[in-house]
Design a protein around this motif. Structure first.
Motif, short mmCIF file in Angstrom:
data_model
loop_
_atom_site.label_atom_id
_atom_site.label_comp_id
_atom_site.label_asym_id
_atom_site.label_seq_id
_atom_site.Cartn_x
_atom_site.Cartn_y
_atom_site.Cartn_z
N UNK A 13 67.29 183.12 -55.65
CA UNK A 13 66.84 181.83 -55.13
C UNK A 13 67.84 181.34 -54.09
N UNK A 14 67.35 180.67 -53.08
CA UNK A 14 68.21 179.99 -52.12
C UNK A 14 68.27 178.54 -52.57
N UNK A 15 69.46 178.11 -53.03
CA UNK A 15 69.53 176.78 -53.63
C UNK A 15 70.06 175.69 -52.70
N UNK A 16 70.82 176.08 -51.65
CA UNK A 16 71.35 175.07 -50.74
C UNK A 16 71.89 175.75 -49.48
N UNK A 17 71.99 174.98 -48.41
CA UNK A 17 72.59 175.45 -47.16
C UNK A 17 73.41 174.30 -46.61
N UNK A 18 74.70 174.58 -46.27
CA UNK A 18 75.52 173.52 -45.69
C UNK A 18 76.69 174.09 -44.90
N UNK A 19 77.20 173.31 -43.94
CA UNK A 19 78.35 173.76 -43.15
C UNK A 19 79.61 173.75 -44.01
N UNK A 20 80.54 174.65 -43.67
CA UNK A 20 81.78 174.75 -44.45
C UNK A 20 82.83 175.47 -43.61
N UNK A 21 84.00 175.64 -44.22
CA UNK A 21 85.06 176.47 -43.65
C UNK A 21 85.31 177.63 -44.59
N UNK A 22 85.52 178.80 -44.03
CA UNK A 22 85.93 179.94 -44.83
C UNK A 22 87.13 180.55 -44.13
N UNK A 23 88.26 180.55 -44.82
CA UNK A 23 89.53 180.98 -44.22
C UNK A 23 89.80 180.22 -42.92
N UNK A 24 89.50 178.94 -42.93
CA UNK A 24 89.71 178.03 -41.80
C UNK A 24 88.89 178.40 -40.57
N UNK A 25 87.75 179.05 -40.78
CA UNK A 25 86.82 179.35 -39.70
C UNK A 25 85.49 178.69 -40.03
N UNK A 26 84.81 178.19 -39.00
CA UNK A 26 83.54 177.49 -39.20
C UNK A 26 82.45 178.48 -39.61
N UNK A 27 81.71 178.10 -40.64
CA UNK A 27 80.59 178.90 -41.15
C UNK A 27 79.51 177.95 -41.66
N UNK A 28 78.34 178.50 -41.88
CA UNK A 28 77.30 177.82 -42.65
C UNK A 28 77.10 178.68 -43.88
N UNK A 29 77.11 178.06 -45.05
CA UNK A 29 76.96 178.81 -46.29
C UNK A 29 75.55 178.64 -46.84
N UNK A 30 74.93 179.77 -47.11
CA UNK A 30 73.63 179.79 -47.79
C UNK A 30 73.93 180.13 -49.25
N UNK A 31 73.71 179.19 -50.14
CA UNK A 31 74.03 179.39 -51.55
C UNK A 31 72.87 180.09 -52.25
N UNK A 32 73.14 181.34 -52.65
CA UNK A 32 72.13 182.20 -53.26
C UNK A 32 72.41 182.28 -54.76
N UNK A 33 71.35 182.21 -55.56
CA UNK A 33 71.50 182.20 -57.01
C UNK A 33 70.74 183.37 -57.63
N UNK A 34 71.37 183.98 -58.65
CA UNK A 34 70.71 184.98 -59.50
C UNK A 34 70.50 184.31 -60.86
N UNK A 35 69.34 183.74 -61.11
CA UNK A 35 69.12 183.01 -62.37
C UNK A 35 68.77 183.91 -63.56
N UNK A 36 68.63 185.22 -63.32
CA UNK A 36 68.20 186.11 -64.39
C UNK A 36 69.41 186.68 -65.15
#
Length: 160
Positions: A13-36
């Protein structure tokens, strides 16, 4: 140990999408879930970001050999290519496929809001846009002031 011989079908499932930093670099994170209650292995994920209602791809990524533990989620980072996160409405498209050829596709609209300014300030190696228009206009005004001052000085000296 299992309670049944029934094979559990993997699910994402795709549960959320939001801007963030990863290792101080700009990214957009797509939060993927494995509910099984099953491990999903050899996962291939690709994601693309466009402006909302546009087909032009702004940022994309393809990754392979991911694995997801049962009942977990993670933020799949889509690099913003050392650019500022600019406020606006965007669409992310995510495609995933596991080793059993099970496929998932998600599309989600999201918004980068003014709060992204703080992320941009913390980011390293960001390509900031330089305000050339204001710099050139300021230079022209400064030259006009200097030219006017020189004109009045020369005019005053000729009278004397």
């Amino acid at each position: 140990m299992t309670e049944t011989n029934k094979k559990i079908k993997p699910e994402l499932k795709l549960i959320d999408v939001k801007p963030a930093l990863e290792n101080y670099h700009t990214v957009v994170k797509a939060f993927i879930q494995n509910p099984t209650a099953s491990i999903i292995s050899d996962l291939k994920i690709e994601a693309q970001v466009t402006k909302k209602d546009s087909k032009t791809v702004l940022h994309e990524i393809k990754k392979e050999n991911y694995a997801m533990a049962p009942n977990t989620n993670f933020g799949f980072a889509i690099p913003w290519d050392n650019q500022e996160l600019k406020p606006g409405k965007y669409t992310v498209s995510v495609k995933a496929e596991d080793k059993t050829k099970e496929k998932w596709e998600f599309t989600r609209d999201f918004e980068i809001k003014k709060e992204a300014e703080s992320l941009n300030k913390e980011a390293v190696d960001i390509e900031k846009s330089f305000p050339w228009g204001w710099t050139i206009a300021g230079g022209i005004v400064l030259l006009a002031i200097i030219a006017g001052a020189v004109y009045f000085i020369i005019k005053k000296r000729r009278k004397n």
